[in-house]
Design a protein around this motif. Structure first.
Motif, short mmCIF file in Angstrom:
data_model
loop_
_atom_site.label_atom_id
_atom_site.label_comp_id
_atom_site.label_asym_id
_atom_site.label_seq_id
_atom_site.Cartn_x
_atom_site.Cartn_y
_atom_site.Cartn_z
N ALA A 1 0.66 -0.99 -0.50
CA ALA A 1 -0.40 0.16 -0.02
C ALA A 1 0.80 1.05 -0.12
O ALA A 1 0.70 2.45 -0.38
CB ALA A 1 -0.73 0.24 1.37
N ASP A 2 2.08 1.23 0.43
CA ASP A 2 2.90 2.22 0.98
C ASP A 2 3.86 2.30 -0.27
O ASP A 2 4.64 3.46 -0.14
CB ASP A 2 3.53 2.26 1.99
CG ASP A 2 4.09 0.97 1.67
OD1 ASP A 2 4.48 0.76 1.27
OD2 ASP A 2 5.89 1.26 2.90
N THR A 3 3.73 1.77 -1.68
CA THR A 3 3.95 2.40 -2.32
C THR A 3 3.15 3.10 -3.88
O THR A 3 2.13 3.21 -3.91
CB THR A 3 4.80 0.96 -3.23
OG1 THR A 3 4.00 -0.10 -4.30
CG2 THR A 3 5.29 -0.02 -2.63
N PRO A 4 4.16 3.36 -4.66
CA PRO A 4 2.91 4.26 -6.12
C PRO A 4 1.99 3.20 -6.77
O PRO A 4 0.95 3.20 -6.97
CB PRO A 4 4.01 4.86 -6.77
CG PRO A 4 5.59 4.77 -6.57
CD PRO A 4 5.55 3.56 -5.52
N GLU B 1 -0.29 2.73 -4.15
CA GLU B 1 -1.63 3.87 -4.33
C GLU B 1 -2.55 3.79 -5.67
O GLU B 1 -3.09 3.79 -5.52
CB GLU B 1 -0.93 4.87 -4.40
CG GLU B 1 -0.36 5.19 -3.39
CD GLU B 1 0.95 6.53 -2.77
OE1 GLU B 1 1.00 7.64 -3.56
OE2 GLU B 1 1.73 6.68 -1.94
N ALA C 1 -5.00 1.31 -4.68
CA ALA C 1 -6.48 2.75 -3.84
C ALA C 1 -6.87 3.26 -5.05
O ALA C 1 -7.94 2.65 -4.45
CB ALA C 1 -5.49 2.98 -2.79
N ASP C 2 -6.44 3.82 -5.93
CA ASP C 2 -7.39 4.70 -6.79
C ASP C 2 -8.05 3.77 -7.56
O ASP C 2 -9.43 4.42 -7.98
CB ASP C 2 -6.40 5.19 -7.67
CG ASP C 2 -5.54 6.76 -6.78
OD1 ASP C 2 -5.59 6.77 -5.56
OD2 ASP C 2 -5.04 6.18 -6.63
#
Length: 94
Positions: free
Chosen positions: A29-32, A35, A38-39
């Motif tokens: 989750a904490d990578t581009p 993200e 998640a989008d």
């Protein structure tokens, strides 16, 4: 509402809801890419909610369009490798 439109709208709502239930983000989750996953999930969930709102307002054409767009976002995310999905599913075009 014609029976064909009602059936198709029901089917696409179920398909999008089922697809959201089985698609698991692959990247952390904490990578581009995380993200991005998640989008994509947020867009698909938003289109599902929009479609349900349109159905409540007796607007099946826009409901079907919303479900289709949401599914398209999620399916594209699967094809790009943002999501893991079961091998035995026919929900995605992989």
């Amino acid at each position: 509402m014609s029976a064909d439109l009602e059936e198709k709208t029901d089917r696409y709502e179920r398909m999008l809801a089922d697809a959201l239930a089985v698609a698991e983000p692959r990247p952390p989750a904490d990578t581009p890419l995380g993200e991005a996953a998640a989008d994509v999930t947020e867009m698909a969930e938003s289109y599902l909610a929009d479609g349900r709102h349109f159905r409540e307002d007796d607007d099946p054409v826009n409901a079907l369009a919303s479900y289709s767009y949401g599914y398209g976002w999620l399916d594209a995310g699967v094809r790009m490798g943002l999501f893991a999905v079961p091998d035995d599913t026919e929900l995605f075009t992989m």
